[in-house]
Design an enzyme around this catalytic site. Structure first.
Site, PDB file in Angstrom:
ATOM      1  N   CYS A 165      45.040  51.637  30.941  1.00  0.00           N
ATOM      2  CA  CYS A 165      44.908  50.209  30.628  1.00  0.00           C
ATOM      3  C   CYS A 165      46.105  49.672  29.851  1.00  0.00           C
ATOM      4  O   CYS A 165      46.180  48.479  29.565  1.00  0.00           O
ATOM      5  CB  CYS A 165      43.620  49.953  29.860  1.00  0.00           C
ATOM      6  SG  CYS A 165      42.164  50.284  30.862  1.00  0.00           S
ATOM      7  N   CYS A 188      30.116  45.062  26.915  1.00  0.00           N
ATOM      8  CA  CYS A 188      31.143  45.509  27.859  1.00  0.00           C
ATOM      9  C   CYS A 188      31.943  44.309  28.361  1.00  0.00           C
ATOM     10  O   CYS A 188      31.390  43.245  28.600  1.00  0.00           O
ATOM     11  CB  CYS A 188      30.508  46.205  29.060  1.00  0.00           C
ATOM     12  SG  CYS A 188      29.397  47.548  28.595  1.00  0.00           S
ATOM     13  N   VAL A 240      35.030  42.861  34.399  1.00  0.00           N
ATOM     14  CA  VAL A 240      36.006  43.486  35.292  1.00  0.00           C
ATOM     15  C   VAL A 240      36.426  42.394  36.269  1.00  0.00           C
ATOM     16  O   VAL A 240      35.590  41.829  36.957  1.00  0.00           O
ATOM     17  CB  VAL A 240      35.397  44.693  36.021  1.00  0.00           C
ATOM     18  CG1 VAL A 240      36.282  45.120  37.173  1.00  0.00           C
ATOM     19  CG2 VAL A 240      35.210  45.841  35.048  1.00  0.00           C
ATOM     20  N   LYS A 263      36.802  40.784  26.932  1.00  0.00           N
ATOM     21  CA  LYS A 263      35.373  40.492  27.074  1.00  0.00           C
ATOM     22  C   LYS A 263      35.154  39.285  27.968  1.00  0.00           C
ATOM     23  O   LYS A 263      34.304  39.341  28.872  1.00  0.00           O
ATOM     24  CB  LYS A 263      34.762  40.249  25.687  1.00  0.00           C
ATOM     25  CG  LYS A 263      33.303  39.823  25.721  1.00  0.00           C
ATOM     26  CD  LYS A 263      32.405  41.014  26.043  1.00  0.00           C
ATOM     27  CE  LYS A 263      30.977  40.593  26.339  1.00  0.00           C
ATOM     28  NZ  LYS A 263      30.817  40.041  27.688  1.00  0.00           N
ATOM     29  N   HIS A 279      39.372  41.487  32.545  1.00  0.00           N
ATOM     30  CA  HIS A 279      40.178  42.703  32.430  1.00  0.00           C
ATOM     31  C   HIS A 279      40.655  43.211  33.786  1.00  0.00           C
ATOM     32  O   HIS A 279      40.152  44.197  34.305  1.00  0.00           O
ATOM     33  CB  HIS A 279      39.359  43.784  31.711  1.00  0.00           C
ATOM     34  CG  HIS A 279      40.123  45.034  31.396  1.00  0.00           C
ATOM     35  ND1 HIS A 279      41.496  45.088  31.311  1.00  0.00           N
ATOM     36  CD2 HIS A 279      39.692  46.294  31.132  1.00  0.00           C
ATOM     37  CE1 HIS A 279      41.878  46.325  31.017  1.00  0.00           C
ATOM     38  NE2 HIS A 279      40.804  47.080  30.914  1.00  0.00           N
TER      39      HIS A 279
END
Lengths: 401, 484
Positions: free
Chosen positions: A88, A213, A216, A340, A344
């Site tokens: 990452c 989490c 994505v 968040k 990401h």
């Protein structure tokens, strides 16, 4: 010690695509979206770029290997193009390549592009993929949330924090990022939530729930860098420069030697110390105007506040609950919504963070602009797992500060 | 000098499927199942098979024994995971004795273990005989009720025997009470009454009589009579015909365990030894295409054998499983939606498996001869930051080490055949640590500092190529001396 990168390289222009579920876009569409903005911001033409770096982490799910996908997408004129991958931290690695090229004199103007197209897997979360031949046979069956979730167990054991108190602080981290993301038109998630939303969500990996989490996402971000002198010659007055670029990579000690307690990141502590020295920062809690950290999971953000030496060890829970990291707090964290809520897209994330700090330095962040005039901002990425990972830190600020 | 039994051990999986749950799910179709719905049966967790159970039974058997003394390994089962790959070889590697033992698989009859035991008793170096069974049964069949999964082991050789052979007899007959062929997953059985009258009653008593005669014993001299079998009152009926004392008939453990197939004679033998006294005579019968009758006499050495979990310890280590649907799913008896995350390719490069067998199968790490740091995996450069010496490590065994949880989670995202997947960092006593899968845990009871021990388990099934790969996992350490 080496003299470091401070003020040797300026950011000439930046761009960032909208992050999210971009069902109608290919990776090259996203790259061009970020590039058009960066090119206009820089005020140059493609032919002025001397070298380029492309970062993607899960390239086999979209563009494939090598620098070719970037060269084709932007029609770069047969210049050096290199693809980098470092979990990452990939986006910051592309930036580091471009910045070092300029600092060395090998290039006058260099480009860094990060892109990830993650929403072609058919399921939520990061793609499940091979870890290498021997690792697949000997590593535990861990997911990203499952590996980071363990920070919570170790942190509770070390500091005697109750599960409820820790979970509330983690929830506040997500609530704050949703508040910030709601003000960001490019963010993946723009809904506000409250603590009850977080606490009531289904569990992903104990004690992380769905709202602990990050999203994505599909997305791309781009930086064009040059020397401060060239930036001035191109008519730039308000110059944002690179103050520090550091990387720290686990060597297996956390994973195999009993000296690590599992509650923090050895790499972040190492890299941030070096970055503060490189940037000439003595007291990060006072000197940093804002930070963008790798909040892949709420617990990661929480322990990172201590690993960056902004909260004292064991006091991140209190600082978070006191609002110290809120957009109007002492050191705003994730003022753009963070991983968040901004989202990401792995290869783009480091560059997205730098993009936000860059906008903030120039007062161009719109409704989410930091009220006190910012001078220095820090970005932080973590790739891999708490027990073996890659950490990158960049410090970006106004030229001469 | 004649060979005898030097040690014994057992393994029974922790999950106990409640027979009431089987009946509740299936009696709409077969009401007769209600009559069998008493007690519980041992079932493998999703990551257990005949090989993993054999490893655990062997470890139990070898408690306090120098593994280097073992010269032979025989593995009996009718449910081997591999048809052409030496299953005993996997067990030998996992026990880290492969390089010096001759290993052999014995199969194709329910009396494979008793026949192998007779072979072992008839000579040769110390032989580790393991019997392990995980038989598949059709949903709603009586065998789903009466089967049990489990393994038992004995070490056979010359030396201080805990039980010595005093007589035996065997007879072979192509009596087909049930069979299973290469291409069929399940047994096919004939009528129970015929199996009893023409099979057990005609084949077993003469073999018992012959064994007694060879031992120079009368039926009344037998202290314990071990007669595996699930037919109602089969042991008592045979005992009566053979003149054996009724009081000596051993419990067949049907209520608490189920019939563990090939492993069952040795399982009941181990269970008997746990309460036997010197001078007791034990008659073990194996039935299947004929019969074996073996008479062993317990010696004073039995009292000196170091404590082990054995059959009773493993019976005490139990978790009730009332979810019949989970049993169906982890035994591939129903097509369950496993999700896209299960589709990751799990190919095992066999060259890499061989190269890395010390870590993957024997669970060996390294010890730095310069600074003494214990570490796993073994590496070229010592992990101790104050050492980092090159090429200084010698192999160091981790399988029997005690460990403690440093960090953990219960993960519902990653694919597991029985979610949540639990795993975490385990720190070993004396040094070394590893991020490991957990097995046989209660997710809600995990905590930092919890004592763990290592167990040999299935890591992944490569469904595309039919390969099972194994690795070591951390399981909660026994909480009482009884479970040891």
């Amino acid at each position: 010690m080496a003299s470091g990168i401070k003020d040797k390289v300026a950011i000439l222009g930046m761009g960032c695509s909208k992050f999210g579920e971009r069902w109608d876009k290919e990776a090259d569409d996203l790259m061009v979206e970020a590039y058009e903005e960066a090119l206009a911001d820089a005020g140059i033409e493609t032919k002025q770029i001397n070298a380029a770096w492309l970062s993607t982490a899960i390239e086999d799910q979209h563009v494939g290997k090598s620098g070719v996908p970037l060269a084709i997408a932007l029609r770069l004129p047969y210049i050096p193009v290199t693809r980098v991958e470092n979990y990452c931290a990939s986006g910051t690695e592309a930036f580091r390549g471009a910045v070092y090229a300029v600092a060395s004199g090998a290039a006058d103007i260099a480009l860094a592009m990060g892109v990830e197209k993650l929403k072609d897997t058919g399921y939520g979360g990061l793609p499940q993929r091979s870890r290498g031949v021997l690792n697949s046979m000997s590593w535990a069956n861990f997911s990203a949330p499952g590996s980071f979730a363990q920070l919570a167990a170790a942190y509770r054991a070390k500091h005697g924090t109750s599960p409820d108190e820790l979970k509330r602080a983690m929830a506040q981290i997500s609530v704050k990022s949703h508040d910030n993301g709601a003000k960001n038109p490019k963010a993946h998630l723009r809904n506000k939530i409250n603590i009850d939303t977080v606490l009531g969500a289904p569990t992903v990996a104990e004690p992380l729930g769905l709202y602990d989490c990050c999203g994505v996402s599909d997305g791309a971000a781009c930086a064009i860098v040059t020397t401060p002198e060239i930036a001035k010659s191109l008519g730039k007055h308000d110059i944002v420069s690179v103050k520090a670029l550091q990387l720290s990579v686990s060597n297996g000690q956390e994973a195999s030697h009993n000296s690590w307690d599992g509650s923090h990141f050895v790499t972040t502590r190492t890299a941030s110390k070096r970055a503060y020295t490189e940037a000439g920062i003595d007291d990060p809690r006072k000197e940093l105007s804002l930070i963008e950290v790798h909040d892949c999971f709420s617990i990661t953000e929480l322990v990172t506040m201590e690993d960056l030496f902004i909260s004292k060890e064991g006091e991140a829970v209190k600082d978070v609950l006191d609002g110290f990291y809120n957009s109007d707090g002492g050191v705003p964290c994730q003022i753009d919504g963070g991983l968040k809520c901004f989202g990401h897209p792995i290869g783009a994330s480091g560059l997205r963070m730098i993009y936000e700090v860059y906008l903030q330095m120039l007062g161009r962040a719109g409704p989410r602009q930091r009220q006190d005039e910012p001078h220095l901002g820090l970005t932080h990425n973590l790739g891999g797992f708490p027990h073996q990972n890659v950490c990158s830190i960049s410090i970006i600020g106004r030229y001469g500060v | 000098m004649t060979a005898g039994i030097l040690a014994f051990g057992a393994y029974i999986p922790r999950l106990r499927l409640q027979r009431q749950a089987i009946a509740a799910a299936n009696s709409w179709f077969n009401p007769a199942l209600k009559g069998l719905a008493k007690g519980e049966r041992a079932i493998c967790n999703w990551d257990e098979d005949a090989v993993t159970m054999a490893v655990e039974a062997a470890r139990d058997c070898l408690t306090g024994i120098d593994r280097k003394s073992v010269r032979g390994l025989q593995f009996a089962s009718t449910s081997f995971p591999f048809r052409d790959r030496l299953n005993a070889g996997i067990v030998a590697e996992a026990l880290d004795i492969a390089s010096h033992v001759a290993a052999l698989d014995v199969t194709a009859s329910q009396r494979a273990a008793t026949s192998a035991l007779l072979n072992a008793l008839n000579g040769g170096g110390p032989t580790l005989l393991i019997a392990s069974e995980k038989r598949r049964a059709k949903t709603a069949s009586p065998y789903e009720m009466t089967n049990g999964d489990g393994a038992a082991a004995v070490l056979v050789g010359e030396g201080p025997a805990v039980a010595r052979l005093v007589g035996s007899a065997s007879r072979t007959a192509d009596f087909v009470d049930h069979y299973r062929t290469d291409d069929q997953p399940f047994d096919y059985q004939w009528e129970e009454r015929w199996i009893r009258d023409e099979g057990y009653m005609k084949l077993v008593p003469p073999v018992i009589a012959e064994a007694l005669s060879r031992a120079g014993l009368q039926p009344g001299d037998i202290t314990h009579f071990i007669m595996p079998g699930t037919l109602p009152r089969i042991a008592a009926t045979i005992a009566k015909v053979a003149g054996l004392p009724e009081a000596g008939i051993r419990d067949n453990l049907q209520v608490a365990l189920g019939e563990t197939g090939v492993a069952h004679p040795l399982m009941l033998f181990g269970h008997t030894l746990e309460s036997a006294k010197a001078g007791d005579r034990i008659l073990v019968v194996g039935f299947g295409q004929g019969a074996d009758a073996i008479i062993l006499e317990v010696t004073p050495e039995l009292a000196k054998l170091p404590a082990r979990a054995g059959v009773s310890g493993h019976l005490a280590r139990r978790k009730e499983e009332a979810a019949y649907n989970r049993y169906l799913a982890i035994n591939d008896l129903v097509e369950i939606e496993r999700g896209m995350r299960s589709e990751v390719d799990k190919q095992t490069p066999l060259s890499s498996l061989w190269r890395n067998r010390a870590l993957l199968t024997s669970f060996l790490g390294g010890e730095c001869t310069k600074c003494g740091t214990i570490q796993i995996p073994k590496s070229n450069i010592c992990v101790n930051p104050n050492c980092n010496a090159m090429h200084t490590q010698v192999p160091h065994a981790f399988a029997d080490k005690a460990g403690r949880i440093n960090s953990f989670t219960a993960d519902r995202l990653t694919y597991s055949p029985s979610p949540p997947a639990c795993y975490g960092m385990v720190q070993f006593e004396g040094g070394g640590r590893m991020m490991l899968d957990f097995t046989d845990v209660d997710p809600e009871a995990l905590e930092v500092g919890q004592p763990m021990r290592m167990m040999f388990r299935i890591k992944d099934h490569d469904t595309q190529r039919g390969f099972t790969r194994y690795f070591w996992k951390a399981a909660p350490a026994p909480t009482s001396a009884k479970e040891s």
